[in-house]
Design an enzyme around this catalytic site. Structure first.
Site, PDB file in Angstrom:
ATOM      1  CG  HIS A   1     -54.835  -3.187   2.948  1.00  0.00           C
ATOM      2  ND1 HIS A   1     -54.403  -3.822   4.086  1.00  0.00           N
ATOM      3  CD2 HIS A   1     -54.924  -4.150   1.999  1.00  0.00           C
ATOM      4  CE1 HIS A   1     -54.226  -5.111   3.833  1.00  0.00           C
ATOM      5  NE2 HIS A   1     -54.538  -5.327   2.562  1.00  0.00           N
TER       6      HIS A   1
ATOM      7  CD  GLU B   1     -47.716  -1.037   1.020  1.00  0.00           C
ATOM      8  OE1 GLU B   1     -47.844   0.196   1.030  1.00  0.00           O
ATOM      9  OE2 GLU B   1     -48.351  -1.788   1.792  1.00  0.00           O
TER      10      GLU B   1
ATOM     11  CB  ALA C   1     -56.310 -12.539   2.361  1.00  0.00           C
TER      12      ALA C   1
ATOM     13  CG  MET D   1     -47.736 -11.985  -0.065  1.00  0.00           C
ATOM     14  SD  MET D   1     -48.090 -10.975  -1.526  1.00  0.00           S
ATOM     15  CE  MET D   1     -48.702 -12.234  -2.656  1.00  0.00           C
ATOM     16  CB  SER D   2     -49.153  -9.449   5.804  1.00  0.00           C
ATOM     17  OG  SER D   2     -50.195 -10.341   6.218  1.00  0.00           O
TER      18      SER D   2
ATOM     19  CG  ASN E   1     -55.782 -17.740  -2.863  1.00  0.00           C
ATOM     20  OD1 ASN E   1     -55.781 -16.777  -2.084  1.00  0.00           O
ATOM     21  ND2 ASN E   1     -54.693 -18.423  -3.173  1.00  0.00           N
TER      22      ASN E   1
ATOM     23  CG  HIS F   1     -55.538  -8.109  -4.436  1.00  0.00           C
ATOM     24  ND1 HIS F   1     -55.181  -8.679  -3.228  1.00  0.00           N
ATOM     25  CD2 HIS F   1     -55.996  -6.865  -4.134  1.00  0.00           C
ATOM     26  CE1 HIS F   1     -55.402  -7.807  -2.251  1.00  0.00           C
ATOM     27  NE2 HIS F   1     -55.896  -6.703  -2.771  1.00  0.00           N
TER      28      HIS F   1
HETATM   29  O1  LIG Z   1     -52.683  -8.051   4.230  1.00  0.00           O
HETATM   30  P1  LIG Z   1     -52.880  -9.457   3.740  1.00  0.00           P
HETATM   31  O2  LIG Z   1     -51.743 -10.376   4.106  1.00  0.00           O
HETATM   32  O3  LIG Z   1     -54.212 -10.019   4.110  1.00  0.00           O
HETATM   33  O4  LIG Z   1     -52.860  -9.357   2.135  1.00  0.00           O
HETATM   34  C1  LIG Z   1     -52.768 -10.528   1.333  1.00  0.00           C
HETATM   35  C2  LIG Z   1     -51.344 -10.669   0.916  1.00  0.00           C
HETATM   36  C3  LIG Z   1     -51.261  -9.670  -0.209  1.00  0.00           C
HETATM   37  O5  LIG Z   1     -51.046  -8.393   0.292  1.00  0.00           O
HETATM   38  C4  LIG Z   1     -52.643  -9.756  -0.838  1.00  0.00           C
HETATM   39  C5  LIG Z   1     -52.620 -10.689  -2.017  1.00  0.00           C
HETATM   40  O6  LIG Z   1     -53.908 -10.828  -2.536  1.00  0.00           O
HETATM   41  O7  LIG Z   1     -53.498 -10.297   0.157  1.00  0.00           O
HETATM   42  N1  LIG Z   2     -48.317 -15.214  -0.865  1.00  0.00           N
HETATM   43  C1  LIG Z   2     -49.644 -15.354  -0.975  1.00  0.00           C
HETATM   44  N2  LIG Z   2     -50.434 -14.437  -0.369  1.00  0.00           N
HETATM   45  C2  LIG Z   2     -51.784 -14.604  -0.478  1.00  0.00           C
HETATM   46  N3  LIG Z   2     -52.800 -13.851   0.016  1.00  0.00           N
HETATM   47  C3  LIG Z   2     -53.949 -14.423  -0.364  1.00  0.00           C
HETATM   48  N4  LIG Z   2     -53.720 -15.520  -1.093  1.00  0.00           N
HETATM   49  C4  LIG Z   2     -52.360 -15.649  -1.186  1.00  0.00           C
HETATM   50  C5  LIG Z   2     -51.503 -16.607  -1.817  1.00  0.00           C
HETATM   51  O1  LIG Z   2     -51.938 -17.569  -2.452  1.00  0.00           O
HETATM   52  N5  LIG Z   2     -50.157 -16.407  -1.670  1.00  0.00           N
END
Ligand SMILES: O=P(O)(O)O[C@@H]1C[C@H](O)[C@@H](CO)O1
Ligand SMILES: Nc1nc2[nH]cnc2c(=O)[nH]1
Length: 271
Positions: A71, A96, A123, A210-211, A234, A246
């Site tokens: 990022h 964070e 992602a 996670m977003s 993944n 990651h």
């Molecule tokens: O900002 P995103 O949601 O694409 O980031 C994903 C969620 C975590 O921050 C990170 C985990 O690999 O990727």
């Molecule tokens: N929580 C979560 N966030 C991701 N971001 C990319 N892959 C994943 C995953 O498997 N779980």
């Protein structure tokens, strides 16, 4: 609900200040649309072409440089077809630990900058049978497993059709192979256990991340049209039995960059 902000300033005033500074630094009084790039999506931005200008998020009120790898903390102002477009190369995540106002400050700034629509990318882990790494999935709805809201007070925002049917139809017209899915937002930063993935699948989730969810809620509260696009980086925990990390997320984003960038560019131009 206790205010989620740690900032001494009103979040809306911060967004207005950031938008005013953005207009001054880019020379664009009003932008039309914005794209928020998630982990591993930055290479896709290269397909958009050369930005008209670039601003460091850290130079704008209320922003701090994101801490997640992948990022960059830059904002591009671009001209795409007849539109003035903001591209946010990075985001702040709830994990964070800075509260939810910094997480949604980007979309509040985008709204204050005049954008009528926001494209949120991320992602995600794939839960649904048949999903494959590198597959883009249109977000049709979400499960907010964080249980938190970026909104404070009696702000009863409707979330039906939160993920724009209009923009989803354009995306499917661009690429008829695109599938849709329900995105489950988990707090992170840890990945899920296999048991949690089984739970999410039972609850109807197809994707896990996670977003995106706090931003989508805050954007809807601002009256901004929302479109969400996940890249399956993944297969979710327990599906393959392999550990998650990651770096594989970033690698998958790089591998899909051209396809993702081309899709986003055409979606922006046709939106
Ligand atoms: O900002 P995103 O949601 O694409 O980031 C994903 C969620 C975590 O921050 C990170 C985990 O690999 O990727
Ligand atoms: N929580 C979560 N966030 C991701 N971001 C990319 N892959 C994943 C995953 O498997 N779980």
């Amino acid at each position: 609900m206790t205010p989620s902000t740690t900032s001494p300033q009103d979040p809306n005033a911060l967004a207005e200040a950031a938008a005013t500074s953005l207009a001054e630094r880019t020379g664009v009084r009003k932008h039309d649309l914005a794209v928020v790039l998630g982990s591993g999506w930055q290479p896709a931005a290269e397909e958009f072409g050369t930005p008209d200008s670039e601003v460091d998020m850290a130079d704008l009120a209320g922003f701090e440089a994101p801490s997640a790898i992948g990022h960059s903390g830059k904002i591009w102002s671009m001209t795409m077809a007849d539109k003035k477009v903001l591209v946010l190369l990075g985001r702040t995540h709830g994990y964070e630990g800075r509260g939810l106002d910094p997480v949604v400050h980007g979309v509040r700034t985008i709204a204050a900058a005049g954008c009528g629509s926001v494209v949120l990318t991320n992602a995600a882990g794939g839960l649904r049978e048949g999903m494959s790494v590198g597959q883009p999935v249109l977000i049709s709805d979400h499960l907010n497993m964080t249980t938190r809201s970026p909104l404070v007070g009696a702000n009863f925002v409707d979330l039906t059709d939160l993920y724009s049917p209009r923009l989803r139809a354009i995306a499917k017209d661009i690429d008829s192979s695109l599938e849709e899915g329900v995105y489950a937002a988990m707090p992170g930063p840890h990945f899920e256990t296999p048991a949690e993935i089984r739970m999410l699948r039972t609850l109807g989730a197809d994707l896990v991340g996670m977003s995106t969810v706090p931003e989508a809620i805050a954007a809807r509260a601002e009256g901004t049209e929302v479109f969400g696009l996940s890249l399956v980086t993944n297969l979710a925990a327990g599906v393959t039995g392999e550990p998650l990390n990651h770096q594989e997320v970033l690698d998958a984003g790089k591998a899909a960059a051209t396809r993702m960038g081309t899709l986003l560019k055409e979606l922006v131009e046709r939106s």
